[in-house]
Write an enzyme that holds these catalytic residues in place. Structure first.
Site, PDB file in Angstrom:
ATOM      1  N   ASP A  86       3.820 -48.108  23.474  1.00  0.00           N
ATOM      2  CA  ASP A  86       3.136 -49.385  23.366  1.00  0.00           C
ATOM      3  C   ASP A  86       3.904 -50.410  22.538  1.00  0.00           C
ATOM      4  O   ASP A  86       3.860 -51.608  22.822  1.00  0.00           O
ATOM      5  CB  ASP A  86       1.745 -49.183  22.753  1.00  0.00           C
ATOM      6  CG  ASP A  86       0.811 -48.454  23.704  1.00  0.00           C
ATOM      7  OD1 ASP A  86       1.280 -48.034  24.777  1.00  0.00           O
ATOM      8  OD2 ASP A  86      -0.370 -48.302  23.383  1.00  0.00           O
ATOM      9  N   CYS A 127       3.153 -40.499  20.928  1.00  0.00           N
ATOM     10  CA  CYS A 127       2.784 -41.909  21.069  1.00  0.00           C
ATOM     11  C   CYS A 127       1.364 -42.012  21.613  1.00  0.00           C
ATOM     12  O   CYS A 127       0.795 -41.035  22.094  1.00  0.00           O
ATOM     13  CB  CYS A 127       3.779 -42.635  21.976  1.00  0.00           C
ATOM     14  SG  CYS A 127       3.702 -44.435  21.797  1.00  0.00           S
ATOM     15  N   ASP A 128       0.807 -43.213  21.553  1.00  0.00           N
ATOM     16  CA  ASP A 128      -0.619 -43.437  21.784  1.00  0.00           C
ATOM     17  C   ASP A 128      -1.195 -42.707  22.989  1.00  0.00           C
ATOM     18  O   ASP A 128      -2.217 -42.034  22.893  1.00  0.00           O
ATOM     19  CB  ASP A 128      -0.890 -44.935  21.953  1.00  0.00           C
ATOM     20  CG  ASP A 128      -0.585 -45.728  20.698  1.00  0.00           C
ATOM     21  OD1 ASP A 128      -0.050 -45.152  19.738  1.00  0.00           O
ATOM     22  OD2 ASP A 128      -0.881 -46.932  20.682  1.00  0.00           O
ATOM     23  N   LYS A 129      -0.590 -42.867  24.157  1.00  0.00           N
ATOM     24  CA  LYS A 129      -1.176 -42.312  25.383  1.00  0.00           C
ATOM     25  C   LYS A 129      -0.679 -40.908  25.687  1.00  0.00           C
ATOM     26  O   LYS A 129      -1.304 -40.184  26.470  1.00  0.00           O
ATOM     27  CB  LYS A 129      -0.876 -43.225  26.585  1.00  0.00           C
ATOM     28  CG  LYS A 129      -1.244 -44.675  26.371  1.00  0.00           C
ATOM     29  CD  LYS A 129      -2.670 -44.858  25.903  1.00  0.00           C
ATOM     30  CE  LYS A 129      -2.981 -46.308  25.556  1.00  0.00           C
ATOM     31  NZ  LYS A 129      -2.237 -46.836  24.419  1.00  0.00           N
ATOM     32  N   CYS A 199       4.072 -44.851  15.010  1.00  0.00           N
ATOM     33  CA  CYS A 199       3.679 -45.918  14.084  1.00  0.00           C
ATOM     34  C   CYS A 199       2.926 -45.342  12.889  1.00  0.00           C
ATOM     35  O   CYS A 199       2.025 -44.533  13.043  1.00  0.00           O
ATOM     36  CB  CYS A 199       2.818 -46.953  14.792  1.00  0.00           C
ATOM     37  SG  CYS A 199       3.701 -47.828  16.107  1.00  0.00           S
ATOM     38  N   GLU A 408      -3.357 -53.625  26.212  1.00  0.00           N
ATOM     39  CA  GLU A 408      -3.705 -53.909  24.821  1.00  0.00           C
ATOM     40  C   GLU A 408      -3.305 -55.345  24.498  1.00  0.00           C
ATOM     41  O   GLU A 408      -2.392 -55.892  25.102  1.00  0.00           O
ATOM     42  CB  GLU A 408      -2.977 -52.963  23.873  1.00  0.00           C
ATOM     43  CG  GLU A 408      -3.545 -51.569  23.857  1.00  0.00           C
ATOM     44  CD  GLU A 408      -2.849 -50.673  22.844  1.00  0.00           C
ATOM     45  OE1 GLU A 408      -1.979 -51.170  22.094  1.00  0.00           O
ATOM     46  OE2 GLU A 408      -3.176 -49.478  22.794  1.00  0.00           O
ATOM     47  N   SER A 434      -5.357 -52.506  20.383  1.00  0.00           N
ATOM     48  CA  SER A 434      -4.632 -51.458  19.692  1.00  0.00           C
ATOM     49  C   SER A 434      -5.473 -50.954  18.526  1.00  0.00           C
ATOM     50  O   SER A 434      -6.344 -51.659  18.014  1.00  0.00           O
ATOM     51  CB  SER A 434      -3.311 -52.023  19.165  1.00  0.00           C
ATOM     52  OG  SER A 434      -2.732 -51.147  18.228  1.00  0.00           O
TER      53      SER A 434
END
Length: 531
Positions: A86, A127-129, A199, A408, A434
């Site tokens: 992202d 990571c996010d997904k 992150c 996002e 986000s």
């Protein structure tokens, strides 16, 4: 070393009997021995790539997982799948690929295991997904599985303070409003991300990492250790060993991911947020200490099975809450009486919407709509400051179908916040936010604009009321007025008539159901783990 009977495992279809001699010859070509081929085959999947620091340390950890598998009587089979990161995709058309990547990750891991008849799975994501994507594939396949997070990035340092990439997104807003020079912005971007890892703040990746422990699919403490630390390799090796224990005990993901486990996951999402980075939480006591105090307060189900082969209650037995640290609070001394997000419903969002209230000083907002039919046009208006205090910025046609992909809006929300307008305007979208978003922002509004939801019917100047205390979101229009506008509304033609984005738009469900692309277990006929 434990021995396994392959006659009842999926890998028998590719390794047992005279008619599988061609299949076995492929394994010998890769250096495996007859003894190796006689053992269970364990998929070891990572979302390694060179797209961003989130993923760069994952292949290293996969090697440690494989050592754990081999040490415990299995034969590991490593493979990689994609990630859309992202931080790189944000703020442009690339973000349409983000949520879709969750489905592709889950689909590709599922297909690889099915196609090669693997008996168990260890997944490493950063990571996010990719975190939920791999966990989704584990529950679909229902073979013994362990998830492990790749770890967070270490914080950067700027002017003596910890900084993350979100500070850079918000600095863009400060720069556009004249509060930060180009020279200062450059200095910040050069130091914000100093190492490998996801992150660093308590944003989506670290929230999903907390979920992996709370839901029971990851080993205790494995979510906290930063990516560069060698201790991560110990958790990776232990995960490889543990998946063999689960295989022996026949403990599967659906034994772990129950309704109660999902409630535990939702609880930890509600209970996390704040000003610290993931490393701080790890040093303070990590996810287990947070789970412990939540359990003591009666907010966590203790009878849920986990990948340790023990219940959550048993995992937390020896853990004590440390009152001397400042990062984590005891259950009876919360930062706020409510969680960080609130569900909203009303005539503007009959299927609901989500507002992130963490850090907000006021929980009600009334203003006039300023409508944009995509994020780019809204971002352009924000950068040129063509909005005013009291506006409700509407970004529509960004839902799962309309995007496609439900982008996002961190670039836009970060710029607004950086301009000092985070609570002076509101923002409503049928897209997503986000975990790093700040300000009065409502996302996931449904039905989405592409399907003719009320958000598609808004016009500039319409008065909108948002109340996060009551959980309502309404536009001051009557049913008759909305119906009249709906009769005149025409669906927009998508910019994508082929390819993956087109295919996703044909199958994706609504946001309030999680934007699913298949019906799930209720329509399942055959459980892969029983083939």
């Amino acid at each position: 070393m434990r021995k396994f009977n392959k006659k009842k495992l999926p890998s028998r279809h590719t390794s047992l009997g005279a008619d599988r001699a061609p299949h076995r010859s492929f394994y010998y070509a890769m250096g495996e021995t007859e003894k190796d081929v006689s053992k269970p085959f364990i998929g070891v999947v990572s979302t390694w790539n060179e797209a961003a620091p989130c993923n760069i340390a994952l292949m290293r950890q996969a090697q440690s997982v494989k050592k754990g598998v081999r040490a415990s009587g299995g034969t590991p089979r490593e493979f990689c799948t994609i990630t859309v990161t992202d931080g790189i995709a944000m703020g442009h058309e690339g973000m349409k690929s983000s949520l879709i990547s969750r489905e592709v990750i889950a689909d590709s891991a599922e297909l690889t295991v099915r196609g090669h008849c693997y008996d168990a799975l260890v997944g490493i994501a950063g990571c996010d997904k990719s975190l939920p994507g791999l966990m989704m594939s584990m529950v679909r396949l229902n073979v013994p599985s362990v998830f492990i997070y790749g770890g967070s990035i270490l914080p950067g340092k700027y002017k003596g303070k910890d900084v993350t990439v979100v500070d850079v997104f918000e600095a863009v807003g400060k720069h556009s409003s004249g509060q930060m020079s180009a020279k200062e912005l450059r200095k910040l971007e050069l130091v914000a991300c100093p190492t490998a890892g996801a992150c660093g703040g308590q944003f989506t990746a670290n929230t999903m990492a907390c979920v992996s422990e709370a839901i029971g699919l990851a080993l205790p403490y494995s979510a906290g250790t930063p990516a560069p630390y060698e201790e991560r390799d110990k958790y990776a090796k232990d995960s490889g060993k543990m998946v063999m224990e689960l295989l022996a005990k026949k403990i599967k993901p659906r034994d772990i991911v129950t309704r109660k486990a999902l409630e535990n996951a939702a609880t930890i999402v509600a209970a996390t947020g704040g000003k610290y980075v993931a490393k701080d939480m790890w040093l303070a006591g990590g996810v287990p200490m947070l789970l412990k105090t939540l359990y003591d307060g009666g907010y966590i189900h203790g009878d849920c099975m986990t990948v340790t082969g023990k219940t959550m209650k048993e995992n937390l037995k020896g853990i004590k809450f440390n009152p001397k640290q400042k990062v984590l609070r005891a259950y009876n001394k919360p930062l706020s009486p409510d969680g960080g997000v609130v569900g909203l419903k009303g005539n503007l969002a009959p299927e609901g919407g989500i507002v992130k209230i963490a850090g907000l000083k006021k929980l009600q907002f009334t203003g006039r709509a300023r409508c944009f039919d995509n994020e780019e046009s809204a971002m352009k208006a924000v950068q040129s400051r063509k909005y005013k205090d009291g506006d409700v910025i509407i970004i529509r046609y960004e839902g799962p179908v309309g995007g496609p992909g439900m982008r996002e809006m961190l670039s836009t929300t970060g710029a607004i916040y950086g301009q000092g307008k985070g609570e002076k305007v509101a923002l409503i979208t049928d897209g997503r936010f986000s975990g790093a978003t700040r300000g009065f922002c409502v996302g996931h509004v449904g039905p989405e604009a592409a399907l003719g939801g009320p958000i598609a019917l808004l016009r500039n100047g319409d008065v909108i009321d948002i109340d996060a205390k009551k959980g309502t979101i309404n536009v001051r229009l009557t049913k008759a007025q909305l119906a009249s506008r709906k009769r005149k509304w025409k669906a927009r033609k998508s910019d994508f008539g082929s390819g993956t984005l087109w295919k996703y738009a044909q199958t994706v469900g609504p946001a309030f159901l999680g934007a699913p692309t298949h019906p799930g277990k209720k329509k399942e006929v055959k459980d892969y783990s029983k083939i």
